[in-house]
Design an enzyme around this catalytic site. Structure first.
Site, PDB file in Angstrom:
ATOM      1  N   HIS A 113       0.848  -1.144  -0.101  1.00 11.96           N
ATOM      2  CA  HIS A 113       0.127  -0.021  -0.050  1.00 11.96           C
ATOM      3  C   HIS A 113       0.951   1.151   0.092  1.00 11.96           C
ATOM      4  O   HIS A 113       0.499   2.336   0.643  1.00 11.96           O
ATOM      5  CB  HIS A 113      -0.935   0.040   1.041  1.00 11.96           C
ATOM      6  CG  HIS A 113      -1.865  -1.004   0.924  1.00 11.96           C
ATOM      7  ND1 HIS A 113      -1.611  -2.293   1.838  1.00 11.96           N
ATOM      8  CD2 HIS A 113      -3.116  -1.199   0.629  1.00 11.96           C
ATOM      9  CE1 HIS A 113      -2.730  -3.273   1.530  1.00 11.96           C
ATOM     10  NE2 HIS A 113      -3.710  -2.585   0.774  1.00 11.96           N
ATOM     11  N   SER A 337      -5.085  -7.545   0.277  1.00 11.18           N
ATOM     12  CA  SER A 337      -5.326  -6.437   1.308  1.00 11.18           C
ATOM     13  C   SER A 337      -6.453  -7.270   2.355  1.00 11.18           C
ATOM     14  O   SER A 337      -6.204  -7.997   3.192  1.00 11.18           O
ATOM     15  CB  SER A 337      -5.776  -5.111   0.683  1.00 11.18           C
ATOM     16  OG  SER A 337      -6.207  -4.332   1.350  1.00 11.18           O
ATOM     17  N   GLU A 395       1.828  -9.566   6.463  1.00  6.12           N
ATOM     18  CA  GLU A 395       2.450  -8.767   5.579  1.00  6.12           C
ATOM     19  C   GLU A 395       3.778  -9.394   5.054  1.00  6.12           C
ATOM     20  O   GLU A 395       4.575 -10.149   5.578  1.00  6.12           O
ATOM     21  CB  GLU A 395       2.790  -7.345   6.368  1.00  6.12           C
ATOM     22  CG  GLU A 395       3.705  -6.157   5.463  1.00  6.12           C
ATOM     23  CD  GLU A 395       2.618  -5.661   4.820  1.00  6.12           C
ATOM     24  OE1 GLU A 395       3.084  -5.019   3.499  1.00  6.12           O
ATOM     25  OE2 GLU A 395       1.297  -5.685   4.757  1.00  6.12           O
TER      26      GLU A 395
END
Length: 470
Positions: A113, A337, A395
């Site tokens: 992001h 996401s 992540e």
């Protein structure tokens, strides 16, 4: 004391009297005393592009430094990174170059992001869009004409899925020939899509017929900007039919293309009509993310705690709107996401196993864009996910499936969705071993069981009292 005030209305700047009792802005601008819109049509500003680029580069670096979720900058020596990339600023030759350089700068954080875009540019070349009519074409080699091999039905109740050829009363069906577009003949080797270029902003006249040389019917249709929603809905409906066929109607199917408004609409329209199923397959492959994972998961987590019944003996589960049965979630490398978070918590909540391939692995979230001097932007990941063991989660790795099932092009070519089939087979096996059964209602009894206060005494007369006082 100020005599004038300047205020902004949308893109206009207006000057008005600031004194008490002066002409009110809302009464319009008529006359010399009323508010006046500033004429900025002749305003010109000289800018020094390289100075602006230098300022925006430094500001992008500073914004990340001040608002990135980790003050440790993911272990990166952030001042050293700035010095490394700042040396390249003299080589920047356009605003696009600057975006590339900023992208490389913030990419050193190795974080999801982190986006950059926009900014001043020379006027972009105007692109002429093509119109789409929601159909597949097939060439008839003998006549050189094109058939409407497949018409995507869409959904006329929702604009997002509006089918140009599915309007009620439109006399067209699969197998018809498209002979002309706006009176321009269509015949091989002309590409049918070439006749739809630039036709997006209005209606289009299509001349169709049952045969290559048959009687023509002229149809006026409103094309769409993209066929993706139509084709996606067709794919969803196809998958649901496959699950229905393979499971004998016992398993429900819900697809979520994102975790925004479209995904919320999909869940509501697909989940509630299938609550009579014994099991549920949730498909979030190619999910583009969003923020509604907990809303959907909260509904899927409902646990049967009771039952109610009426005089017709129709049982109702408590809580209501509950699918009481096993569940699985399909995912792949394009689930990202919030599409990462959904399967992660799906498993954490014990809803069922995850089937497919490891997800994208980007969950450090943003709240929107951070503007730069000329209207460009960057994004700053401001929050990060960790688990109950105080370990960073997902992540740069993604969510691992419980059952690895990868799909090959040969599988799709042969008409098999091996991930979908694996999900159905798993649920059928679970149902075979332990089918979910709602408890039946107890037999009907008197309002008060014998011996309970308020119940009739066995020795009491069954007829009403006939005492003298009555």
């Amino acid at each position: 004391m100020a005599r004038r005030c300047l205020y902004k209305v949308e893109k206009r700047y207006v000057v008005a009297d600031a004194r008490a009792g002066g002409p009110a802005p809302e009464r319009g601008g008529a006359g010399d005393d009323g508010p006046k819109t500033l004429d900025l049509s002749h305003l010109r500003v000289r800018t020094e592009a390289r100075q602006e680029w230098s300022e925006m580069f430094a500001n992008a670096w500073r914004i990340e430094r001040d608002f990135f979720f980790s003050t440790k900058m993911n272990g990166v020596d952030w001042p050293a990174v700035r010095a490394q990339y700042e040396k390249l600023l003299p080589l920047v030759g356009s605003r696009t170059d600057l975006n590339y350089l900023i992208g490389e700068l913030i990419g050193e954080l190795s974080n999801s992001h982190t986006y950059v875009g926009g900014g001043d540019e020379l006027p972009a070349e105007r692109r002429v869009s093509s119109a789409w009519i929601g159909a597949d074409f097939a060439l008839d080699g003998a006549s050189g004409r094109y058939r409407l091999a497949r018409i995507y039905p869409g959904d006329n109740t929702r604009e997002y899925y509006r089918p140009p050829l599915g309007v009620p009363g439109l006399q067209v069906r699969e197998g018809d020939y498209l002979l002309a577009v706006d009176d321009v003949e269509l015949k091989a080797p002309t590409d049918p899509y070439s006749l739809l270029v630039g036709k997006l902003d209005g209606t289009v006249k299509l001349s169709v017929s049952d045969a290559p040389d048959g009687k023509r019917r002229d149809l006026v249709v409103q094309p769409v900007r993209t066929e993706l929603p139509l084709r996606e809905k067709e794919w969803i409906d196809h998958n649901r039919a496959v699950v229905e066929r393979l499971s004998g109607g016992r398993i429900g199917y819900v697809y979520l293309s994102d975790m925004y408004a479209v995904g919320m609409d999909q869940f509501i329209r697909q989940f509630y009509p299938q609550m009579d199923k014994q099991a549920l397959l949730v498909d979030e492959r190619w999910n583009g993310g969003g923020f509604i994972d907990q809303i959907v998961l909260e509904r899927l987590r409902r646990v049967l705690v009771g039952m109610s019944v009426n005089r017709t003996h129709a049982p109702t589960a408590l809580p209501q709107q509950l699918l009481n049965g096993p569940k699985v979630c399909l995912m792949n490398a394009y689930s990202g996401s919030d599409g990462d978070l959904f399967p992660f918590y799906f498993r954490k909540y014990g809803l069922g196993p995850l089937i497919g391939t490891r997800t994208w692995g980007g969950v450090r979230g943003i709240r929107g864009d951070w503007g730069l001097l000329d209207g460009g932007y960057i994004t700053v990941p401001e929050s990060a996910i960790y688990d109950l063991d105080s370990q960073w989660a997902i992540e740069n790795h993604g969510v691992d499936p419980d059952m690895v099932v990868d799909d090959a092009p040969s599988d799709w070519e042969s008409g098999h969705d091996v991930q979908l089939e694996a999900g159905v087979n798993y649920l059928l096996d679970v149902l075979k071993k332990a089918p979910p059964v709602l408890p039946p209602s107890p037999p009907l009894l008197p309002a008060y069981p014998p011996g309970v206060s308020g119940s009739p005494s066995p020795s009491s007369p069954s007829s009403p009292s006939t005492s003298p006082s009555s």
